[in-house]
Enzyme design. Structure first.
Site, PDB file in Angstrom:
ATOM      1  N   LYS A  82       0.835  -1.207   0.000  1.00  8.00           N
ATOM      2  CA  LYS A  82       0.000   0.000   0.000  1.00  8.00           C
ATOM      3  C   LYS A  82       0.866   1.252   0.000  1.00  8.00           C
ATOM      4  O   LYS A  82       0.613   2.197  -0.742  1.00  8.00           O
ATOM      5  CB  LYS A  82      -0.930  -0.010   1.226  1.00  8.00           C
ATOM      6  CG  LYS A  82      -2.065  -1.019   1.084  1.00  8.00           C
ATOM      7  CD  LYS A  82      -2.827  -1.249   2.378  1.00  8.00           C
ATOM      8  CE  LYS A  82      -3.837  -2.384   2.198  1.00  8.00           C
ATOM      9  NZ  LYS A  82      -4.526  -2.770   3.425  1.00  8.00           N
ATOM     10  N   GLN A 139      -4.596  -1.242   9.551  1.00  3.75           N
ATOM     11  CA  GLN A 139      -4.496  -2.591   8.985  1.00  3.75           C
ATOM     12  C   GLN A 139      -5.111  -3.609   9.955  1.00  3.75           C
ATOM     13  O   GLN A 139      -4.727  -3.671  11.118  1.00  3.75           O
ATOM     14  CB  GLN A 139      -3.012  -2.921   8.709  1.00  3.75           C
ATOM     15  CG  GLN A 139      -2.804  -4.243   8.015  1.00  3.75           C
ATOM     16  CD  GLN A 139      -3.362  -4.274   6.591  1.00  3.75           C
ATOM     17  OE1 GLN A 139      -3.226  -3.315   5.832  1.00  3.75           O
ATOM     18  NE2 GLN A 139      -4.012  -5.367   6.232  1.00  3.75           N
ATOM     19  N   ASP A 156     -11.049   3.230   3.937  1.00  4.69           N
ATOM     20  CA  ASP A 156     -11.390   1.803   3.897  1.00  4.69           C
ATOM     21  C   ASP A 156     -12.902   1.590   3.838  1.00  4.69           C
ATOM     22  O   ASP A 156     -13.370   0.474   3.585  1.00  4.69           O
ATOM     23  CB  ASP A 156     -10.840   1.101   5.156  1.00  4.69           C
ATOM     24  CG  ASP A 156      -9.644   0.212   4.839  1.00  4.69           C
ATOM     25  OD1 ASP A 156      -9.471  -0.147   3.656  1.00  4.69           O
ATOM     26  OD2 ASP A 156      -8.909  -0.115   5.779  1.00  4.69           O
TER      27      ASP A 156
END
Ligand code: NAD
Length: 296
Positions: free
Chosen positions: A53, A97, A120
């Site tokens: 990422k 994460q 997200d």
């Protein structure tokens, strides 16, 4: 002939477009999108995801920062960090994460992120917008957003008259995927571990999205001829090759079998995975534009 949907290539093209838009944003408005990634502990898979990422964020020309916290970090420390990132005007997207170690409450942590920086798409404000069909206003979770682009590439934006099955009902993939398909006018079935006669139901579908985590579960008898098949699953399996045991990634769909029947299939690796990361970049660029009053 069955089309192999090349997610790597699609992601590469989209990343190049995002990089060009990012450059224009910097030149014309002096804005650089900022993405903060928070990782807790040493989980090797999470480390790889975060590295990818960050690399993609840098390729796009973003400001990319990583906060690596020890596995035994307290909830207060994580929440304080998220509060600081929420208040930092140079950060437009925040990603924590997952999974998190047991002492941390994933819901509390994800819900602490400012919905305007929730790239997200896990904050309930964004979940609610998507569920209400306001897809243009919501930050949509990256994996289903990427799947949707692949489906649109094959079938167009309007899925009226098409039947779709989403296998898996997780909050991260299955449910938002179903909401997106519904918003595009597909007739949607959500299947899960308690569904009876899954192969028979799947065989009726023009679009199959498999997000389960069971290697090669969907075989050719499960598929309607010509179906568009999106394989979200990432499973590590052991295979015997040249007398040696090797570890290999495989999806929830048996690619070789599906390719005998389907109209189009995504491979694993090289399908949904690369698109997921690129959609994170698309969401971050969008967050930066919206925060600066520039619109989508
Ligand atoms: P999850 O474990 O949260 O959900 C799995 C779902 O599958 C559940 O809803 C469960 O009901 C359903 N299921 C389990 N066994 C089943 C069965 N026998 N028949 C039908 N349904 C069954 O998983 P998730 O987070 O949604 O991820 C699913 C898969 O997708 C995993 O392999 C994961 O690694 C992968 N994944 C890939 C990406 C990517 O970028 N490619 C992103 C997220 C997840």
């Amino acid at each position: 002939m069955t089309i192999r949907i090349d997610g790597k290539r699609m992601a590469g093209d989209l990343t190049a477009r995002i990089a060009a838009e990012t450059e224009a944003l910097a030149t014309e408005h002096g804005i650089t999108p900022g993405l903060a990634v928070v990782i807790v502990g040493e989980d090797p898979a999470s480390q790889v995801y975060v590295r990818n990422k960050q690399k993609t964020a840098q390729n796009c020309g973003f400001k990319s920062i990583k906060h690596a916290l020890p596995a035994d970090v307290s909830q207060d420390t994580v929440l304080r960090l998220i509060g600081d990132l929420n208040a930092d005007p140079s950060i437009h997207g925040i990603l924590v994460q997952l999974p998190l170690p047991k002492q941390l409450d994933e819901t509390l942590v994800t819900q602490a992120i400012d919905p305007a920086k929730d790239v997200d798409g896990f904050h309930y404000v964004n979940v609610g917008k998507l569920a209400a069909g306001h897809t243009a206003d919501a930050f949509v979770p990256c994996t289903p957003a990427g799947c949707m682009l692949m489906i649109e590439q094959q079938l167009g934006n309007d899925l009226s008259g098409k039947s779709a099955i989403v296998i898996g009902r997780s909050n991260i993939v299955g449910k938002p995927m179903a909401a997106l398909l519904l918003a595009a006018n597909a007739t949607v079935t959500i299947a899960h571990s308690r569904t009876a006669d899954l192969p028979a139901i799947t065989r009726e579908a023009d679009i199959v999205v498999a997000a389960v985590g069971r290697p090669n579960m969907v075989g050719k008898e499960w598929l309607k001829p010509g179906a568009v098949v999106i394989d979200v699953g990432i499973n590590r399996i052991e295979v015997e090759e040249d007398g040696e045991t090797r570890s290999r990634l495989t999806g929830d769909v048996d690619y070789e079998e599906a390719a005998e029947v389907a109209g189009a299939v995504t491979p694993v690796p090289g399908g949904v995975g690369p698109m997921t990361i690129t959609m994170l970049m698309a969401n971050t660029l969008r967050a930066a534009r919206l925060a600066s009053g520039l619109g989508d």
